[in-house]
Design a protein around this motif. Structure first.
Motif, PDB file in Angstrom:
ATOM      1  N   SER A   1       0.812  -1.231   0.000  1.00  0.00           N
ATOM      2  CA  SER A   1       0.000   0.000   0.000  1.00  0.00           C
ATOM      3  C   SER A   1       0.839   1.273   0.000  1.00  0.00           C
ATOM      4  N   ARG A   2       1.974   1.232  -0.695  1.00  0.00           N
ATOM      5  CA  ARG A   2       2.799   2.451  -0.773  1.00  0.00           C
ATOM      6  C   ARG A   2       2.948   2.957  -2.199  1.00  0.00           C
TER       7      ARG A   2
ATOM      8  N   TRP B   1       4.464   5.195   4.918  1.00  0.00           N
ATOM      9  CA  TRP B   1       3.679   5.369   6.132  1.00  0.00           C
ATOM     10  C   TRP B   1       4.326   4.509   7.199  1.00  0.00           C
TER      11      TRP B   1
ATOM     12  N   HIS C   1       4.658   6.177  -1.414  1.00  0.00           N
ATOM     13  CA  HIS C   1       4.235   7.044  -0.310  1.00  0.00           C
ATOM     14  C   HIS C   1       4.447   6.259   0.978  1.00  0.00           C
TER      15      HIS C   1
ATOM     16  N   GLN D   1       3.401   2.660  11.212  1.00  0.00           N
ATOM     17  CA  GLN D   1       2.293   2.368  12.121  1.00  0.00           C
ATOM     18  C   GLN D   1       2.578   2.986  13.480  1.00  0.00           C
TER      19      GLN D   1
ATOM     20  N   PRO E   1      -2.043   3.823  10.647  1.00  0.00           N
ATOM     21  CA  PRO E   1      -0.999   4.399   9.801  1.00  0.00           C
ATOM     22  C   PRO E   1      -0.810   5.891  10.039  1.00  0.00           C
TER      23      PRO E   1
END
Lengths: 782, 231
Positions: free
Chosen positions: A441-442, A458, A456, A460, A466
């Motif tokens: 998910s980047r 992120w 992108h 945790q 996130p």
């Protein structure tokens, strides 16, 4: 025929293991006696080119390694730069060329596995893979097989372990027919304070081996495969190719990150080439300590392994760590949670010796410095060849005649379509669709969506939610043919192209990793290529103020047919404050009645047909020099581009590369919006630079010539006006506007017809060429 | 009270954190360890994508025997909501919680591609935030995604309205029967699909169409049987 492919058992063992007589004498001197079998095996690996860099160390020393963002430089498992918000990106590129030439699926898969271990060995979670691949011509059945299987192997490992493969390059050229290049780059993300080094420390601490069990796979890989030329009978080398298990590695990643997150480890090191030998002795060397290792405690997958086999095995998916006695139980519990083998195989000592025990008996005893640092370092004996050593590039295979006919006409449409359909320019979809590019998910820019991949970041928070982080841009680029033409300027071109890709999405280059793929450095002309290439890389990095954070050297890439093209590959990580202002690389229509996007060419681009794709398709000889360039101007152009992209002024940016300006413009229409272009300003620039030359030649060169420093940009009229003011010193040419469903390119003079193509036709030909050529070749050969 | 999502994590799972992040956009999500039988009282279970247990033996074959999946099967039998994505879909078919099976793609290769899906049935807890016939753009990435069911079962699930998502024309790259991208069970509380809605929750990363499935689950969960304290 080289001796390495068929070890001659009649010769002394050290020669069969790749050591020279002088090197063997030096080992005897360092030990004060002759080494036994275990020691000889360990020395032969540690003193191989792969581990010692004995032929390349001296020249690599001139590369710049300092920069404001640098956290870890050469010498660690991977380099690292800071990207803001307390986050670090660790990254490195490495080759797995010879294993992939012998067994492409496992060779490429374990190449990915190995580079990923380098990343999590420094405490970073792997977040992306990129690859740089080179094979023989696509018309060759062997090359199609190697390409398909290597890509499948990379996908198998990366996809299965949940790390996206976000970008890369693949090229087809004759000189790689016998010796393909498979370079893989990996990136990892870590909080800056969680990066860990590999130096062993703390006398009395435990040495724990964990991960997969140890077998006879990959024995001698570093010395036999990586440090000698390929020859006939390489099937016999298949046992020296390791077999990868991404499932084991995915558990290993999670286990390592959990161990590091709980601060349970004193140091961590992956086992790669030369297995336990290299991992343990380098940990000892960096920590200035000694290690006692008990090989009988190593979990084995085969019976009856000799101590030397255990020490040199290259079984994959294994890690070595140093643990204080009070944390040992906690460490072993985490290994158990992830169902990994583990064993306390030794202790840190103050002897500065590597002592190897088997069932309590001492079977090897070597001073650490002798093993790691005392390998002789050789000075290259470079000599520039008096003429070009590579034959003229030639397109072969069932489609060659049609291609030749198309490029030899005056019909610019036919030429452009032939280029767009050529093996090195047509869409790479057949290959990149084999990779998961989104897991994690980047990924905000996927392959073909922008000039560089964009992630992108992120992290945790304590509750697992996130938190937005900064973004990064990544690109990997290499070149063979242009470096063969001119190793110095060709290599500068590689660094500039990679940096241009980063600038096209608004990235600021933070660090560079490299993989130098060359032939046998003991031959003077190869030594010259290597020396000139490293000089070019040095000068380009200095001009861009870009540190080299580490990398890899792959030598002896040659076969009975001769050496590969000298092929430096570089990967750059760039910082990016805002992923939403990234420029795309395709034209688009603006809303409603807004004026169409204006198109310009930014940078000191002075193209040449020498060593270009068009020259290859025509069959022109390789030149022995490329044009000079002004590095300071190129660097300034990239800074101006980056700032304009970040402001949102440049909304489309594409680096002019293979196939020249006409090809770059055609690729910009792949999104569906056409363009109306006049190349007169570029022809005028060429005319002023080369006043004596034939004006028609200038048109051809302007359309299809290649060279660094040309960026097709698009934005509103006002924003390009501002850009042209800023770019006075580096060059800006207004070319036209983006609208309609055709690409038209007009030129002021010459017999070349105007380009006028339907964008749907461009898309069809570019998109389907590789699939159709593969299908055609398969039909012809069956 | 926010809807609580539980995501089983197996060795070899790949998309469990992506799923966690997506579910956290609409509720509270946590990972569930494969060796634990405790579902921690979650409302919705999402079996994530990846290569659970290394895909050894056969994709999705081993997880049904894990403690966590035994608990998920009980949760499903009690009417609790279960979503399976990609490998999770394969696992749910192997566990007998969903009809049919997933076979290797027709191109016999891993393929990663953004695909268009047509919403076929919006009368379910998984799709009620969509409109009938709506197109969703969601990425798919797998080697073994060709949906297959024997003719009589295929007829059943078609006539029962259990096909919730179909690949739009030209988007069925894996060769699924009837272009089926996702099916639910007869009770409509267990749903599996090959494309990855958790990778379509943010326009920055390509599309946010997948978020509609998560929103559907979040608002449907309180009504579903077996949710919350009842498990």
């Amino acid at each position: 025929m080289t001796t390495a492919s068929q070890p001659d058992l009649a010769q002394p063992p050290h020669r069969a293991l790749g050591l020279t007589d002088d090197e063997f004498e030096l080992i005897v001197e360092k030990l004060g006696r002759e080494p036994n079998a275990t020691e000889l095996a360990m020395f032969s690996l540690m003193w191989s080119e792969h581990c010692s860099y004995k032929h390349s160390k001296r020249i690599l020393g001139q590369l710049p390694t300092e920069g404001p963002h640098l956290l870890m430089g050469p010498g660690e498992n991977a380099g690292a730069v800071t990207v803001g918000d307390g986050l670090a990106i660790a990254f490195k590129v490495e080759s797995h060329n010879h294993p992939s030439a012998v067994e492409p699926f496992q060779g490429a898969a374990t190449g990915v596995g190995g580079i990923l271990r380098d990343i999590f060995a420094v405490g970073a979670r792997p977040i992306a893979v990129l690859d740089s691949l080179r094979f023989g011509e696509l018309s060759s059945a062997r090359s199609r097989f190697l390409a398909d299987r290597a890509v499948a192997g990379i996908g198998h490992y990366g996809n299965s372990i949940g790390v996206p493969t976000i970008g890369g390059e693949i090229y087809f050229e004759g000189p790689y027919e016998q010796n393909c290049l498979v370079n893989a780059m990996a990136l990892g993300l870590a909080p800056v304070d969680q990066l860990i080094k590999s130096a062993a420390a703390g006398v009395g601490n435990h040495l724990v081996l964990f991960g997969a069990s140890t077998g006879r796979d990959g024995i001698g890989g570093a010395s036999v495969l990586a440090s000698a030329e390929l020859g006939d009978g390489d099937d016999d080398k298949r046992p020296t190719v390791q077999v990868g298990d991404p499932f084991e590695e995915s558990k290993l990643v999670e286990c390592c990150l959990e161990l590091l997150g709980s601060e349970l480890l004193a140091s961590l090191q992956d086992l790669g080439a030369a297995g336990l030998t290299s991992a343990s002795s380098e940990m000892a060397s960096k920590g200035e300590v000694g290690l006692d290792i008990h090989v009988d405690r190593v979990p084995l997958r085969e019976h009856g392994m000799e101590p030397f086999e255990i020490m040199v095995s290259e079984s994959q998916e294994r890690m070595l760590c140093v643990v204080t006695p009070e944390r040992l139980d906690a460490v072993l519990a985490v290994c158990d949670k992830w169902d990994l083998h583990h064993a306390v195989i030794g202790e840190v000592t103050d002897t500065r010796h590597m002592k190897i025990y088997s069932d309590g008996e001492l079977v090897g005893d070597m001073p650490v410095p002798a093993l790691v640092d005392d390998c002789p370092v050789y000075t290259l004996q470079p000599e520039q060849p008096t003429e070009q050593i590579y034959p003229s590039p030639k397109v072969i295979g069932p489609a060659a005649d049609a291609m030749q006919a198309a490029v030899n006409t005056d019909d610019a449409n036919a030429r452009l379509l032939a280029l767009l359909a050529s093996d090195n320019i047509a869409s790479r979809r057949r290959y990149f669709e084999r990779y998961d590019c989104i897991v994690g998910s980047r990924t905000t820019k996927r392959p073909e969506e922008a000039e560089a991949a964009v992630l992108h970041l992120w992290k945790q928070d304590d509750d697992g939610a996130p938190i937005d982080g900064p973004s990064i841009a990544v690109s990997i680029d290499g070149s063979g043919r242009k470096v063969a033409a001119d190793p110095y300027r060709g290599t500068i071109g590689v660094v500039l192209e990679c940096a241009a890709n980063i600038a096209c999405v608004g990235g600021e280059p933070l660090g560079l990793t490299n993989c130098l793929n060359f032939g046998n450095p003991e031959k003077p002309h190869i030594a010259w290529q290597l020396t000139e290439s490293v000089k070019g890389m040095r000068d380009a990095c200095r001009a861009l103020d870009l540190p080299v954070v580490g990398g890899n050297v792959s030598l002896y890439n040659q076969s009975a047919d001769g050496p590969i093209y000298p092929t430096p590959v570089v990967g750059i990580v760039g910082g990016l404050p805002d992923p939403s202002t990234v420029a795309v690389n395709k034209f688009f229509a603006r809303d409603g009645n807004d004026e169409p996007l204006m198109i310009g060419l930014l940078g000191p681009f002075e193209p040449t047909l020498a060593a270009s794709e068009l020259a290859k398709l025509i069959g022109d000889d390789l030149p022995t020099k490329l044009p000079d360039l002004d590095l300071a101007k190129h660097a300034e152009a990239l800074t101006i581009l980056r700032d304009a992209v970040r402001r949102g002024d440049v909304q489309v940016a594409r680096d002019v590369s293979e196939g020249g300006l006409a090809t770059a413009l055609a690729e910009c229409t792949l999104g569906g919006t056409g363009a109306e272009i006049d190349v007169a300003p570029l022809v005028e620039r060429m005319r002023r630079a080369y006043p004596g030359a034939d004006p028609e030649q200038h048109v051809e060169t302007a359309l299809f010539g290649e060279g660094p420093g040309g960026i097709v940009v698009a934005g509103t009229r006002e924003s390009l006006l501002q850009l042209s003011n800023e770019a006075k010193n580096v060059g800006f040419l207004a070319l036209g506007s983006a609208h309609g469903e055709r690409l038209t390119i007009s030129a002021p003079v010459g017999t070349l017809d105007e380009v006028s193509l339907d964008v749907g036709n461009i898309q069809r030909i570019h998109g389907s060429a590789i699939e159709s050529r593969v299908a055609l070749a398969e039909r012809v050969s069956s | 009270m926010a809807t609580r999502f539980g995501i089983p994590q197996f060795p070899g799972s790949c998309d469990e954190v992506d799923t966690l992040l997506a579910a956290n956009r609409v509720g509270d999500a946590e990972l569930l360890w494969h060796k634990d039988k405790d579902l921690k009282g979650v409302d919705v279970v999402i079996v994530p994508g990846g290569f659970s247990y290394g895909d050894y033996l056969r994709v999705g074959a081993i997880p049904p025997f894990s403690p966590v999946m035994q608990a998920v099967a009980e949760h499903a039998k009690a009417g609790g909501l279960v979503l399976g994505i990609c490998n999770g879909f394969q696992v749910l078919t192997e566990a007998g919680l969903l009809p049919g099976a997933l076979l290797p793609n027709v191109n016999l290769a891993f393929t990663c591609r953004q695909v268009d899906l047509t919403v076929e049935n919006t009368e379910t807890p998984f799709t009620h935030e969509c409109t009938p016939g709506e197109t969703l753009s969601i990425p798919a990435k797998h080697t073994t995604g060709r949906y297959f069911a024997p003719p009589e079962i295929l007829d059943d699930i078609e006539s029962n309205g259990q096909v919730l998502l179909r690949y739009a024309e030209g988007h069925n790259f894996n060769g699924s029967l009837n272009d089926i991208a996702g099916v639910c069970n007869a009770a409509r509380n267990v749903f599996g699909l090959m494309p990855h809605p958790e990778h379509a929750v943010d326009p920055l990363t390509g599309s946010d169409d997948g978020l509609k499935l998560f929103h559907s689950l979040a608002s449907a969960a309180p009504m579903a049987l077996g949710s919350g304290d009842m498990t």
